[in-house]
Design an enzyme around this catalytic site. Structure first.
Site, PDB file in Angstrom:
ATOM      1  N   ALA A 186       0.856  -1.186   0.000  1.00 40.53           N
ATOM      2  CA  ALA A 186       0.000   0.000   0.000  1.00 40.53           C
ATOM      3  C   ALA A 186       0.891   1.233   0.000  1.00 40.53           C
ATOM      4  O   ALA A 186       2.084   1.161   0.304  1.00 40.53           O
ATOM      5  CB  ALA A 186      -0.922   0.009   1.214  1.00 40.53           C
ATOM      6  N   LYS A 187       0.310   2.364  -0.347  1.00 39.50           N
ATOM      7  CA  LYS A 187       1.049   3.626  -0.315  1.00 39.50           C
ATOM      8  C   LYS A 187       0.056   4.770  -0.343  1.00 39.50           C
ATOM      9  O   LYS A 187      -1.024   4.675  -0.952  1.00 39.50           O
ATOM     10  CB  LYS A 187       1.986   3.750  -1.523  1.00 39.50           C
ATOM     11  CG  LYS A 187       3.205   4.626  -1.252  1.00 39.50           C
ATOM     12  CD  LYS A 187       4.173   3.915  -0.333  1.00 39.50           C
ATOM     13  CE  LYS A 187       5.493   4.651  -0.221  1.00 39.50           C
ATOM     14  NZ  LYS A 187       6.442   3.902   0.633  1.00 39.50           N
ATOM     15  N   GLY A 188       0.404   5.839   0.325  1.00 43.62           N
ATOM     16  CA  GLY A 188      -0.383   7.064   0.267  1.00 43.62           C
ATOM     17  C   GLY A 188       0.500   8.213  -0.161  1.00 43.62           C
ATOM     18  O   GLY A 188       1.646   8.325   0.286  1.00 43.62           O
TER      19      GLY A 188
END
Length: 1063
Positions: A608-610
């Site tokens: 995941a990444k933001g």
């Protein structure tokens, strides 16, 4: 349209319509949500309220201007000065001067502040406007006056109550831009504005509106945000003029606001009058343009203001107070709504306005063509379409199938074509222009969106449905087929149809949103990401969040239900850089999350990444943006439990969700706030919500323990081991300097001969080797190469900093621009054996620039271990490997940090709160629990072991097949993650004895010894345990047997595992 429920009494419903409400028990419910710690205070008619409605038993404005004892004497002097000027006929001088002094509602502070000369100029200007109107034979008197000084300003304008004039001087926007938006604790401004008590002479509807701006004067000293004593942090003029009642009110607002992320909104009845006093308190700089935007909002609902005040406080907070009444003399507004309903609607919508005070379609709202909800909805879809309408199309897909991607010329052509198509198809301005042409379509598309996500709650049944719900019933939403037909028929060409169709895509794939939540600080949307074209995004996303505010736009992407990744903030040095960053934002986020997915192969969490991209005018608002981003995502993770503060949302996703987040670029110092915020909001997963937090909250800092570097070093050491290289004789290039986590620890753990280092400060080079002790000093102090003692450079060594120009190198070469030299240095020809990128922007080496590292078909750098994420594009990696480079990509090398974070999450899930505090949290005196120290050491060993296993698997398979290592890295990841998912759903998971045996091997020994397996199995969520089970078995099998193993190999592997279980 209504942002949130607005009671409409039965007698005001057109035609006596009695539509059935959409009730809460008819929507998909979500688990319980705790109240937000930063609720907007709302007094909602017709329902129990957490805060009682208030009535002010005070006449006047709540301000008592100190009487100007010399006012009469000054007025006489002004009359004399006006008469001397001889511009106004003498018989009118007294009348005009007294009208100015007594009829415009100007308080004594203005007269005490201004000089006689300035007052005379203002009176002349007003009279001149009357003369001009008479000369035009026009009863419409236009008066526009402004005077700006360094410490105060005066604006006077003709104003028709309840009307926003688009062709006027827009003084309120000017006040926002020039004074309020830039206000901070160092320099700020307060505003007072009054409407004249009577109409202009000869006018039937025009009055004068006067604005007075003053620089704040505070007590000396600096004040923390938590200091809320109004007598200490208030402006001296405010404290002198405000009544006790106003001070008490502001004191309560200030106290409430200081404990919250978002605004505090109150409204009060003014006893004995129809007026209402609306007050909003919020952090300075968190809602630029709100002062002027509020006028558009209450004008839309047929109200006007008699007085307005903007007060600043030395602790960094702003309070706006507005006195509202119907624009006409009727108790009903022009929209035939009682003022009580109008003011209630305005209070509700202020939360939406706070999120985006000045949206891209503000003019449509100010003129009444669209409602606030419709314009902000259009703004959000405009942001959405910026990222998803510029896709490559079928022609590119066809071309991709025809050309040979292994051919470097073809690959470079495709790369350039992709960038050009993304950049030039639809620009942001072009999209804006198209959407603005179709307000009726926007209205219809908004109704479609509202019909899915607006909720009418059962508690409001003592009123008929809200205006929002009523409009959905009166203006019947179109079906999907009707919308598509309307888009085709109403748009003028294919481009316009495509843009307006993006609204339909947006509506169709939004699964939940906080758009209608009464309190919010930014707008968040959870999407089903299946609308993404698979030819461009072959690895399907599991979940996608989009967050929008005036300060930023941001995404959060994940590839699995249980997934973890860092949140980074991207800043832009210029407007041009921002445009480039917008263009690449989603793809960069997707690629970062995908890389995370591939390197998370050893752990239970998927990738995941933001990414948060700051808007051009808010480059200094990183903390504000981060807090709004986190709080808005929590709105969609935590179900509601507080009517009027966090109302239910329509959840089309329909399942509980947990995100595991971590630090990344520009967010490392914000993680503790996020952890505490999740705890205060009642998130049951607060301990595991963020990794990388400080040790006092149970965090394990990657930089302090070198977690990321330990994995990278195993790949470097593996190359040395396989090729029998002496590290001390290896010349090394490194991007990412001694000030960073990865860069500093690479220097501390390595023993190669550094010949060049590139970091944020510039370039440091010495062909004979940089001084080892000096590099260790920089790395231990975490400072850039600008601090390197250049007396330790040899005669051929040099340093070029980014702010330097026209620097001559020892070779005689002239460097004209230090920044450009730094940005491309890694592509220069040099004598390096090993290149370890430990920092740098994504795609620093692409297929085009990779050719600069190849001479006569041979890569000039023999070994590359990619420590920095996405530093080299995949096609560039393959090109370099084809030229003989031994290259290990980021997804393999840079996985130590994720392993550490996964173990941090696991510990937080295994311990209860008391055990977590005792064994995982460093106390106030800095004492580290012994368990914590031993757990860190166990994690470090796991990181090194996993890295060695993968290195050996890739080396072995490359030797056997000749497949490039960059491809094998991905194949390993895909093989492990695919098997992982299959194992989680297989019958093996349901074999309790085997499941317990595997988890006993997979879980850290220290946790098992301290807590016990049975307790862990009770505390850790089932889906997380499944992920541990699957990832452990899958990674061990693939590392041992490879990506092309036969079913017999798996049988052999399982036989050994079963035998171990039996024994």
């Amino acid at each position: 349209m209504s942002n949130s429920p607005l009671p409409v009494r039965q007698e005001n419903v057109p035609g006596g319509l009695k539509p059935t409400n959409k009730l809460l028990d008819q929507i998909i419910r979500t688990p319980d949500r705790m109240p937000s710690p930063q609720p907007t205070h709302l007094s909602v008619p017709g329902r129990p309220q957490p805060y009682p409605h208030k009535v002010l038993h005070e006449e006047g404005s709540g301000y008592l201007a100190p009487k100007f004892e010399g006012k009469d004497e000054q007025m006489e002097k002004v009359m004399d000065a006006v008469e001397v000027k001889n511009f106004i006929p003498s018989e009118f001088v007294e009348t005009e001067v007294k009208w100015f002094y007594n009829e415009l509602g100007i308080d004594d502070q203005y007269f005490q502040t201004e000089t006689t000369h300035a007052i005379v100029a203002h009176i002349h200007s007003l009279y001149a406007a009357k003369v001009a109107a008479y000369a035009r034979d026009d009863s419409h008197v236009e008066i526009r006056l402004d005077k700006e000084a360094s410490d105060h300003a005066v604006y006077i304008d003709t104003s028709k109550p309840g009307i926003t004039r688009m062709d006027g001087p827009r003084y309120e926007e000017r006040i926002d831009e020039k004074y309020l938006n830039g206000s901070n604790q160092t320099r700020s401004y307060r505003v007072e504005t009054f409407r004249s008590n009577s109409l202009l002479p000869g006018s039937q509807d025009n009055m004068l509106r006067c604005y007075f701006v003053y620089q704040n004067q505070f007590n000396e000293g600096e004040f923390a945000e938590t200091e809320t004593d109004i007598e200490k942090v208030g402006d001296k003029r405010f404290l002198q003029k405000a009544t006790k009642n106003t001070k008490d009110m502001y004191q309560q607002l200030l106290t409430n606001a200081a404990g919250r992320t978002g605004p505090v909104i109150e409204y009060y009845d003014i006893y004995g009058t129809i007026e209402k006093r609306l007050v909003i308190a919020y952090k300075q700089g968190s809602a630029l343009g709100l002062f002027s935007a509020m006028s558009d909002l209450y004008h839309y609902y047929g109200l006007t203001s008699s007085r307005k005040y903007v007060e600043q406080f030395a602790n960094g907070y702003t309070i706006i107070s507005v006195y509202l009444k119907p624009a006409s003399s009727d108790i009903y507004t022009p929209r035939n709504i009682p003022i009580e309903s109008s003011i209630h609607q305005i209070v509700k919508e202020l939360s939406l306005l706070y999120c985006i005070p000045q949206n891209k379609f503000q003019s449509h709202f100010a003129t009444g063509r669209l409602s606030l909800q419709e314009t902000i909805y259009a703004h959000c879809v405009w942001v959405f379409s910026n990222h998803f309408i510029n896709r490559l199309g079928s022609e590119y897909t066809t071309l991709l199938s025809v050309l040979d991607t292994d051919n470097s010329v073809h690959a470079e052509l495709l790369s350039k074509l992709k960038r050009r198509l993304r950049a030039e198809t639809f620009t942001s301005d072009y999209l804006l222009e198209i959407i603005a042409e179709y307000p009726e379509l926007v209205h219809s598309l908004y109704l479609n969106f509202a019909n899915s996500h607006y909720v009418q709650s059962r508690e409001q049944d003592d009123f008929l449905p809200t205006l929002s719900f009523l409009r959905i019933k009166v203006d019947k939403p179109m079906t999907d087929e009707e919308l598509q037909k309307a888009i085709r028929e109403d748009t003028s060409n294919e481009h316009h149809a495509l843009v307006m169709s993006s609204f339909h895509v947006f509506n169709k794939f939004v699964q939940k949103t906080n758009f209608y939540t009464p309190t919010k600080v930014a707008l968040s949307f959870r999407f089903n990401p299946s609308f993404l074209p698979p030819q461009e995004y072959p690895q399907p996303l599991y979940g996608m969040f989009l967050v929008i505010s005036s300060e930023f736009r941001g995404f959060h992407l994940r590839f699995r239900d249980i997934a973890r990744g860092g949140i980074r903030i991207v800043k832009s040095r210029s407007r041009e850089a921002y445009v480039i960053n917008v263009r690449s934002l989603f793809d960069e986020n997707y690629n970062l999350a995908n890389t995370q997915q591939r390197k998370n192969k050893d752990i239970p969490e998927g990738g995941a990444k933001g990414v948060i991209l700051l808007s051009p005018r808010h480059q200094d608002k990183a903390k504000v943006a981060f807090e709004k981003y986190i709080d808005s995502i929590l709105d969609l993770l935590l179900p509601p439990e507080s009517p009027g503060i966090k109302d239910p949302i329509v959840d089309l996703y329909g399942k509980p969700e947990i995100l595991f987040l971590g630090p990344d670029e520009n967010t490392a110092d914000l993680v503790d706030w996020a952890t505490e915020h999740a705890r205060v909001r009642g998130a049951p997963f607060w301990k595991s919500f963020f990794t990388g937090k400080s040790p006092k909250l149970g965090g394990i800092p990657h930089d302090r323990y070198g977690m990321t570097t330990l994995s990278v070093r195993e790949y470097v050491l593996g190359i040395y081991r396989k090729l029998n290289l002496d590290p001390s004789k290896v010349s090394k290039l490194q991007t990412g300097g001694p000030d960073g986590d990865l860069g500093s620890n690479e220097i501390l753990l390595g023993n190669e001969r550094y010949t060049a280092i590139v970091d944020g400060a510039g370039v440091l080079v010495d062909p004979h080797g940089l001084d080892r002790n000096e590099l260790l000093r920089l790395a231990k102090n975490r400072v850039m190469i600008s601090e390197y003692d250049d007396s330790k450079l040899s005669s051929e060594g040099y340093r070029v900093l980014v702010d330097q120009t026209n620097v001559r190198l020892p070779s005689g070469e002239m460097v004209h621009n230090g920044t450009a030299f730094r940005n491309t240095f890694h592509l220069r020809q040099g004598q390096y054996d090993l290149f370890v990128p430990c920092g740098g922007r994504p795609e620093s080496i692409d297929i085009s620039s990779a050719n600069k590292l190849i001479v006569d078909g041979k890569c000039t750098i023999p070994y590359i271990v990619e420590g920095a994420n996405l530093f080299i594009t995949q096609d560039a990696k393959l090109r370099l490997e084809k030229a003989g480079c031994i290259l290990y990509k980021d997804a393999s090398a840079n996985k130590g940090g994720v392993t550490s974070s996964s173990h941090e999450v696991l510990a937080s899930l295994c311990f209860d709160d008391a055990g977590f505090l005792k064994y995982m949290c460093v106390d106030a005196d800095g004492n580290i629990p012994e368990f914590y120290n031993q757990y860190v050491k166990e994690i470090q060993e796991v990181i090194k072991r996993n890295a060695r296993l993968e290195f050996e698997a890739i080396w072995r398979e490359h030797q056997e097949t000749g497949v490039p290592r960059s491809v094998l890295s991905d194949k390993l990841s895909i093989a492990i993650t695919s098997m992982d998912e299959e194992l989680q759903e297989s019958d093996l998971w349901h074999d309790e004895q085997f499941r317990v045996s595997v988890l006993g091997d997979a879980l850290p020994k220290l946790l098992l010894d301290q807590i016990g397996l049975k307790t862990i199995l009770k505390r850790v969520p089932d889906n997380y345990l499944r992920a541990i089970f699957g990832s452990y078995l899958a990674s061990r099998f693939v590392y041992q047997y490879g990506t092309n193993s036969s079913p017999f190999a798996f049988f052999e592997f399982m036989s050994k595992s079963m035998y171990k279980k039996a024994v």
